[in-house]
Design a protein around this motif. Structure first.
Motif, PDB file in Angstrom:
ATOM      1  N   TRP A  18       0.822  -1.205   0.000  1.00  0.00           N
ATOM      2  CA  TRP A  18       0.000   0.000   0.000  1.00  0.00           C
ATOM      3  C   TRP A  18       0.860   1.261   0.000  1.00  0.00           C
ATOM      4  N   TRP A  19       1.955   1.242   0.768  1.00  0.00           N
ATOM      5  CA  TRP A  19       2.841   2.404   0.790  1.00  0.00           C
ATOM      6  C   TRP A  19       3.500   2.619  -0.576  1.00  0.00           C
ATOM      7  N   GLN A  20       3.814   1.544  -1.271  1.00  0.00           N
ATOM      8  CA  GLN A  20       4.409   1.679  -2.597  1.00  0.00           C
ATOM      9  C   GLN A  20       3.411   2.255  -3.609  1.00  0.00           C
ATOM     10  N   ALA A  21       2.135   1.890  -3.460  1.00  0.00           N
ATOM     11  CA  ALA A  21       1.118   2.385  -4.390  1.00  0.00           C
ATOM     12  C   ALA A  21       0.621   3.774  -4.027  1.00  0.00           C
ATOM     13  N   ALA A  22       0.874   4.215  -2.807  1.00  0.00           N
ATOM     14  CA  ALA A  22       0.337   5.493  -2.341  1.00  0.00           C
ATOM     15  C   ALA A  22       0.783   6.686  -3.192  1.00  0.00           C
ATOM     16  N   PRO A  23       2.080   6.836  -3.542  1.00  0.00           N
ATOM     17  CA  PRO A  23       2.468   8.000  -4.363  1.00  0.00           C
ATOM     18  C   PRO A  23       1.748   8.046  -5.708  1.00  0.00           C
ATOM     19  N   PHE A  24       1.609   6.888  -6.369  1.00  0.00           N
ATOM     20  CA  PHE A  24       0.923   6.853  -7.652  1.00  0.00           C
ATOM     21  C   PHE A  24      -0.564   7.172  -7.489  1.00  0.00           C
ATOM     22  N   ALA A  25      -1.165   6.654  -6.414  1.00  0.00           N
ATOM     23  CA  ALA A  25      -2.570   6.945  -6.153  1.00  0.00           C
ATOM     24  C   ALA A  25      -2.768   8.430  -5.869  1.00  0.00           C
ATOM     25  N   LEU A  26      -1.823   9.042  -5.173  1.00  0.00           N
ATOM     26  CA  LEU A  26      -1.915  10.462  -4.862  1.00  0.00           C
ATOM     27  C   LEU A  26      -1.825  11.306  -6.137  1.00  0.00           C
ATOM     28  N   VAL A  27      -0.874  10.966  -7.003  1.00  0.00           N
ATOM     29  CA  VAL A  27      -0.740  11.684  -8.279  1.00  0.00           C
ATOM     30  C   VAL A  27      -2.002  11.517  -9.126  1.00  0.00           C
ATOM     31  N   PHE A  28      -2.535  10.301  -9.166  1.00  0.00           N
ATOM     32  CA  PHE A  28      -3.746  10.021  -9.930  1.00  0.00           C
ATOM     33  C   PHE A  28      -4.919  10.849  -9.401  1.00  0.00           C
ATOM     34  N   ALA A  29      -5.020  10.943  -8.077  1.00  0.00           N
ATOM     35  CA  ALA A  29      -6.122  11.701  -7.488  1.00  0.00           C
ATOM     36  C   ALA A  29      -5.966  13.201  -7.737  1.00  0.00           C
ATOM     37  N   LEU A  30      -4.735  13.725  -7.562  1.00  0.00           N
ATOM     38  CA  LEU A  30      -4.513  15.162  -7.688  1.00  0.00           C
ATOM     39  C   LEU A  30      -4.672  15.659  -9.122  1.00  0.00           C
ATOM     40  N   PHE A  31      -4.178  14.888 -10.078  1.00  0.00           N
ATOM     41  CA  PHE A  31      -4.135  15.379 -11.454  1.00  0.00           C
ATOM     42  C   PHE A  31      -5.206  14.772 -12.361  1.00  0.00           C
ATOM     43  N   PHE A  32      -6.029  13.861 -11.830  1.00  0.00           N
ATOM     44  CA  PHE A  32      -7.075  13.265 -12.663  1.00  0.00           C
ATOM     45  C   PHE A  32      -8.442  13.320 -11.988  1.00  0.00           C
ATOM     46  N   LEU A  33      -8.558  12.695 -10.822  1.00  0.00           N
ATOM     47  CA  LEU A  33      -9.869  12.595 -10.188  1.00  0.00           C
ATOM     48  C   LEU A  33     -10.374  13.952  -9.694  1.00  0.00           C
ATOM     49  N   ILE A  34      -9.531  14.674  -8.974  1.00  0.00           N
ATOM     50  CA  ILE A  34      -9.973  15.954  -8.412  1.00  0.00           C
ATOM     51  C   ILE A  34     -10.338  16.955  -9.508  1.00  0.00           C
ATOM     52  N   PRO A  35      -9.523  17.138 -10.585  1.00  0.00           N
ATOM     53  CA  PRO A  35      -9.952  18.047 -11.664  1.00  0.00           C
ATOM     54  C   PRO A  35     -11.271  17.640 -12.300  1.00  0.00           C
ATOM     55  N   LEU A  36     -11.485  16.334 -12.496  1.00  0.00           N
ATOM     56  CA  LEU A  36     -12.756  15.885 -13.072  1.00  0.00           C
ATOM     57  C   LEU A  36     -13.925  16.207 -12.151  1.00  0.00           C
ATOM     58  N   LEU A  37     -13.733  15.993 -10.858  1.00  0.00           N
ATOM     59  CA  LEU A  37     -14.793  16.308  -9.899  1.00  0.00           C
ATOM     60  C   LEU A  37     -15.081  17.805  -9.865  1.00  0.00           C
ATOM     61  N   LEU A  38     -14.048  18.621  -9.974  1.00  0.00           N
ATOM     62  CA  LEU A  38     -14.250  20.075  -9.990  1.00  0.00           C
ATOM     63  C   LEU A  38     -15.016  20.509 -11.236  1.00  0.00           C
ATOM     64  N   ILE A  39     -14.674  19.913 -12.383  1.00  0.00           N
ATOM     65  CA  ILE A  39     -15.394  20.243 -13.619  1.00  0.00           C
ATOM     66  C   ILE A  39     -16.852  19.846 -13.505  1.00  0.00           C
ATOM     67  N   ALA A  40     -17.105  18.644 -12.983  1.00  0.00           N
ATOM     68  CA  ALA A  40     -18.485  18.191 -12.804  1.00  0.00           C
ATOM     69  C   ALA A  40     -19.238  19.105 -11.839  1.00  0.00           C
ATOM     70  N   MET A  41     -18.571  19.568 -10.788  1.00  0.00           N
ATOM     71  CA  MET A  41     -19.219  20.449  -9.821  1.00  0.00           C
ATOM     72  C   MET A  41     -19.563  21.795 -10.449  1.00  0.00           C
ATOM     73  N   VAL A  42     -18.606  22.374 -11.182  1.00  0.00           N
ATOM     74  CA  VAL A  42     -18.832  23.689 -11.796  1.00  0.00           C
ATOM     75  C   VAL A  42     -19.919  23.619 -12.868  1.00  0.00           C
ATOM     76  N   SER A  43     -20.098  22.454 -13.483  1.00  0.00           N
ATOM     77  CA  SER A  43     -21.110  22.336 -14.540  1.00  0.00           C
ATOM     78  C   SER A  43     -22.521  22.548 -14.009  1.00  0.00           C
ATOM     79  N   PHE A  44     -22.718  22.439 -12.685  1.00  0.00           N
ATOM     80  CA  PHE A  44     -24.035  22.646 -12.086  1.00  0.00           C
ATOM     81  C   PHE A  44     -24.175  24.039 -11.486  1.00  0.00           C
ATOM     82  N   TRP A  45     -23.169  24.898 -11.650  1.00  0.00           N
ATOM     83  CA  TRP A  45     -23.253  26.265 -11.152  1.00  0.00           C
ATOM     84  C   TRP A  45     -23.987  27.150 -12.145  1.00  0.00           C
ATOM     85  N   ASP A  46     -24.415  28.301 -11.672  1.00  0.00           N
ATOM     86  CA  ASP A  46     -25.005  29.321 -12.540  1.00  0.00           C
ATOM     87  C   ASP A  46     -23.969  30.422 -12.757  1.00  0.00           C
TER      88      ASP A  46
END
Length: 299
Positions: A18-46
Motif C-alpha cells: 500500500w505504501w508503494q502504491a500510495a504516491p501513484f494513487a496520490l498523483v492520480f487523485a490530484l491530477f485526474f480525479l480531483i480536476p474531473l470532480l471540480l469540472i463536474a461540480m462547476v457544470s451545475f453552477w449558474d
C-alpha cells in the motif's frame, strides 16, 4: 507424500504494498480525479456576465440541448457532435489503414533490427516540432496561391485555383492524419512484433495467400494494438480544437471548439457541462472498444 503447504505472507507485506502504491494513487487523485470532480461540480453552477454563482442547477445542460426535442434539425448540439464524430471516424479510418500498412512493413518486411529502428525513428521526426508549426506548413502548399494550385495551373490541369484544399473539411482531416498517425503506428507495430513468426510459416505451408495470412492471422493477433491506437485517435480528435480552428479557418464547429469559445467568454459552467457530456461520450466509445479485447494483456 503430503504436498508442501504455501507459507503465509510475511507480516507487513500488505502494508508495504500500500505504501508503494500510495504516491501513484496520490498523483492520480490530484491530477485526474480531483480536476474531473471540480469540472463536474462547476457544470451545475449558474453564472452571469460578471461572476460565477455556486449552486445546483441543470440550466447549463438544458441550454446545451435547447430546441433539440421540438426541432432536431435545428439542434446545435446534435450538429456539433455529428461534425466531431464525422472527423473522428474519418481520421480513425485513414490512420488505421496507413498505420497498419506502415507497421506491417516495418515488422515483417524489414529484416535488419538496425534498419527497423532507423525507419521507426524517421517516423517520429514530425514530432520533433510543434503541432502548430506542422499545421501551418500546409498553408503555403494548399492555399489559393499555394504550391499545389500553382503547379496544377502551370500544367494546365486546372483553370482556377481549387478552393477546398485549404480551410475545409479536407484540410482538417489531412492535418489530423499528419499529426496523429504515429499514435496508430506504435501500438500496432508493438503487437505485430509479438506475433510468433512460425504462425506465418504455418499459414504459408497450409496454402494461404498473402492476403489470407494478413486477414486471418496478422489482423486478429494485432487486434490489441488496433484497439489501443483507435482509443488514442478517437479521444484526441474528439477533444481537439486547435487543429479544427487553424485548418478549418475558424469556420468549422466541433465540441472542443465550442468549449474553447465558451471558456474565452468566461462561461465556465456552460463549458464544464459541455466537457462532462463530451467525457461521457468518449468513455462510452472507449468502453465499446475495450469490450473487443483485453488491453491489460498489452500493458
Amino acid at each position: 507424500m503430503s504436498k508442501p503447504t504455501a507459507s503465509p505472507p510475511a507480516p507487513g507485506r500488505g502494508i508495504a504494498a500500500w505504501w508503494q502504491a500510495a504516491p501513484f494513487a496520490l498523483v492520480f487523485a490530484l491530477f485526474f480525479l480531483i480536476p474531473l470532480l471540480l469540472i463536474a461540480m462547476v457544470s451545475f453552477w449558474d453564472f452571469n456576465e460578471y461572476e460565477l454563482l455556486p449552486g445546483f442547477t441543470f440550466k447549463n445542460y438544458l441550454s446545451i440541448f435547447e430546441g433539440c426535442g421540438t426541432a432536431p434539425s435545428q439542434c446545435v448540439a446534435f450538429k456539433t457532435y455529428y461534425s466531431t464524430l464525422k472527423f473522428s471516424v474519418l481520421v480513425w479510418l485513414i490512420t488505421l489503414l496507413v498505420g497498419f500498412a506502415v507497421a506491417y512493413f516495418l515488422a515483417f518486411h524489414v529484416r535488419s533490427p538496425g534498419t527497423q529502428t532507423l525507419l521507426f525513428v524517421l517516423c517520429t521526426i514530425p514530432f520533433w516540432t510543434s503541432n502548430v508549426i506542422r499545421m501551418i506548413s500546409w498553408v503555403p502548399l494548399l492555399g489559393r496561391n499555394g504550391l499545389v494550385n500553382q503547379t496544377l495551373m502551370g500544367l494546365n490541369a486546372i483553370e482556377a485555383p481549387i478552393e477546398w484544399l485549404l480551410f475545409s473539411d479536407f484540410s482538417v482531416v489531412l492535418a489530423f492524419v499528419h499529426l496523429y498517425t504515429m499514435f496508430m503506428i506504435v501500438p500496432i507495430f508493438n503487437s505485430m512484433m509479438r506475433i510468433d513468426r512460425s504462425l506465418l510459416e504455418a499459414a504459408s505451408d497450409s496454402g494461404a495467400s498473402g492476403w489470407q495470412t494478413v486477414w486471418n492471422v496478422i489482423v486478429p493477433l494485432s487486434r490489441t494494438g488496433i484497439v489501443i491506437g483507435s482509443i488514442f485517435i478517437l479521444t484526441i480528435v474528439m477533444g481537439d480544437f486547435v487543429t479544427i480552428g487553424v485548418m478549418g479557418g475558424q469556420q468549422i464547429a466541433s465540441i472542443g471548439k465550442i468549449i474553447q469559445v465558451q471558456t474565452s467568454y468566461l462561461q465556465f459552467p456552460l463549458a464544464a457541462a459541455n466537457a462532462v457530456i463530451l467525457l461521457a461520450v468518449v468513455l462510452m466509445i472507449i468502453r465499446g472498444l475495450t469490450r473487443l479485447v483485453d488491453i491489460r494483456k498489452e500493458l
